[in-house]
Design an enzyme around this catalytic site. Structure first.
Site, PDB file in Angstrom:
ATOM      1  N   CYS A 265       1.473  -3.520   0.131  1.00 10.56           N
ATOM      2  CA  CYS A 265       0.981  -4.822  -0.326  1.00 10.56           C
ATOM      3  C   CYS A 265       0.638  -4.865  -1.813  1.00 10.56           C
ATOM      4  CB  CYS A 265      -0.240  -5.237   0.497  1.00 10.56           C
ATOM      5  SG  CYS A 265       0.131  -5.575   2.235  1.00 10.56           S
ATOM      6  N   LYS A 268       3.575  -4.611  -4.636  1.00 10.86           N
ATOM      7  CA  LYS A 268       4.542  -5.720  -4.676  1.00 10.86           C
ATOM      8  C   LYS A 268       3.860  -7.077  -4.862  1.00 10.86           C
ATOM      9  CE  LYS A 268       5.188  -6.764   0.274  1.00 10.86           C
ATOM     10  NZ  LYS A 268       4.835  -8.194   0.199  1.00 10.86           N
TER      11      LYS A 268
END
Length: 452
Positions: A265, A268
């Site tokens: 998570c 990106k």
């Protein structure tokens, strides 16, 4: 009873589907990977997540959970369809929505009645509106209708099942009262638990997920930069974090210094929100700084190892034991794990590398193909440490606390211990046997420098 479909059986889709089936909903999960679906129908999870396999077995035995490779089956048998496919980062940092649009096209192709389409995947601001426009156009001239909602997940890997069963909050973005009421039915258990709910529009819901992850990434990068400074001025980062965390406005969460953030998570999502800002004429300087600080942190950890272990300016001839590959404990997820870049850099500087991780090695062997032939995988932390000059603890697996330190150090060639998670700063036994280097403290291995 509402029938639920889940498109995608990764961390988010699989956990979400299994939990909803435990509430009694009839849930069908779909994936294009035939081998994965075959194993899931046997109750075998493709990922390690505490409590997940128990939910899979329960759902399969009760008949509330099933798995298929047929998009037509899951679309036509469901009232609510959750999109839970990957949105990986492209080289320019933007989110790759190709898997999302493949699913949306399949929904448009096979739809057979009113559906609520729910974006569970992390999607850039504006995606839900684009999905709604696409499906509205593709269904024009038919009697079918869809409503679209954004419902971001806030799962912590390693705690995904418990987070799904008792979430911190539920965020739903929709412009349809009918979709809102149907999702209240899906989440009736959480409403009864007095879980906080926020109903908002599509764009705000999508932004909340990116904003939350970016803020936490900023917090991690902030404490990591202070850790680097603490080593140079004689401060202890753990005491600093404790003192900061006593302030209710700050809280102690995500103030643990380490080798940099990783996982599926934060890397990106920070890149994606910077890309959204850039495309809309707003540079997000704070998030960009957090990304740069995270890259710096990983490089600094390698420099620390090299400074202590180098011989004639190189690590050639040195053997380094890496304990932990997953980006955090209680998961097998190695995506964007700091261990990857640190191992890569150690190899490039001439070191030999041995690795052990309780759960991460299976995926590392599959995915780190360019590294696997150059590193040695071991069956235990003790085997990993044999004939090593140093141990580098990358992931704070609880089992490492009970290691037989005297036996381990006697099998090593050196006795250096780099604790990248500050797991043993209060353990006098570890400091007795090792030349010990934590993150963010000069008292163990770093000479104090006079403030300029």
């Amino acid at each position: 009873m509402v029938n639920v479909g889940v498109m995608g059986t990764g961390y988010v889709g699989l956990v979400h589907g299994a939990v909803l089936s435990s509430y009694g909903f009839r849930v069908t999960c779909m994936d294009v990977d035939e081998h994965k679906i075959e194993r899931l129908n046997q109750g075998i999870s493709p990922i390690y997540e505490p409590g997940l396999e128990e939910l899979l077995h329960e759902g399969l035995e009760k008949g509330t959970l099933s798995f298929t490779t047929s998009a037509q089956q899951v679309v036509q048998s469901s009232d609510v369809l959750f999109i839970a496919v990957g949105t990986p980062a492209k080289e320019d940092g933007s989110a790759d929505l190709s898997y999302v649009w493949e699913v949306v096209q399949q929904i448009g192709k096979y739809i057979n009645g009113y559906k609520v389409i729910v974006s569970k995947s992390t999607m850039p601001v504006g995606t839900s509106r684009s999905i709604a426009l696409y499906l509205d156009g593709s269904l024009r001239g038919t009697s079918y209708r869809v409503d679209v909602a954004s419902n971001p997940e806030f799962l912590r890997q390693g705690k995904a099942v418990s987070d799904s069963l008792a979430p911190s909050r539920v965020v739903i973005g929709t412009e349809s009262e009918e979709a809102k009421e149907l999702l209240k039915t899906v989440y009736a258990t959480h409403l009864e638990q007095d879980v906080p709910f926020l109903f908002t529009n599509w764009e705000s819901s999508e932004m909340i997920k990116y904003a939350s992850n970016s803020f936490l990434a900023v917090k991690i990068s902030f404490i990591n930069e202070l850790a680097l400074l603490s080593e140079k001025v004689g401060a202890r980062i753990q005491d600093i974090a404790t003192g900061m965390g006593m302030d209710d406005r700050i809280s102690p969460h995500f103030l643990q210094a380490g080798p940099g953030y990783g996982g599926s998570c934060f890397p990106k999502d920070t890149q994606a929100i910077v890309d959204v800002g850039r495309k809309n004429g707003e540079e997000l300087y704070v998030v960009r700084a957090a990304i740069a600080a995270n890259d710096k942190q990983k490089a600094k950890m390698v420099s620390k190892i090299e400074e202590v272990l180098s011989f004639d300016g190189t690590l050639k001839g040195r053997t380094i034991a890496i304990w932990g590959l997953a980006f955090k404990p209680d998961t097998d997820d190695i995506r964007y794990a700091p261990s990857y870049e640190i191992i890569q850099e150690l190899l490039s500087r001439g070191a030999s590398v041995k690795v052990y991780c309780p759960q991460g090695m299976r995926l590392a062997k599959q995915q780190w193909t360019e590294l696997s032939s150059r590193i040695q995988y071991c069956d235990s932390e003790a085997e990993c440490a044999q004939k090593a000059d140093a141990i580098v603890l990358m992931t704070e697996w609880e089992q490492f606390r009970t290691s037989s330190w005297e036996k381990i150090v006697r099998t090593m060639r050196g006795n250096v211990f780099f604790d990248m998670r500050n797991m043993f700063t209060e353990d006098s036994v570890v400091r007795q046997w090792f030349q010990y280097y934590p993150v963010g403290s000069s008292e163990y291995g770093y000479p104090l420098q006079e403030a300029q």
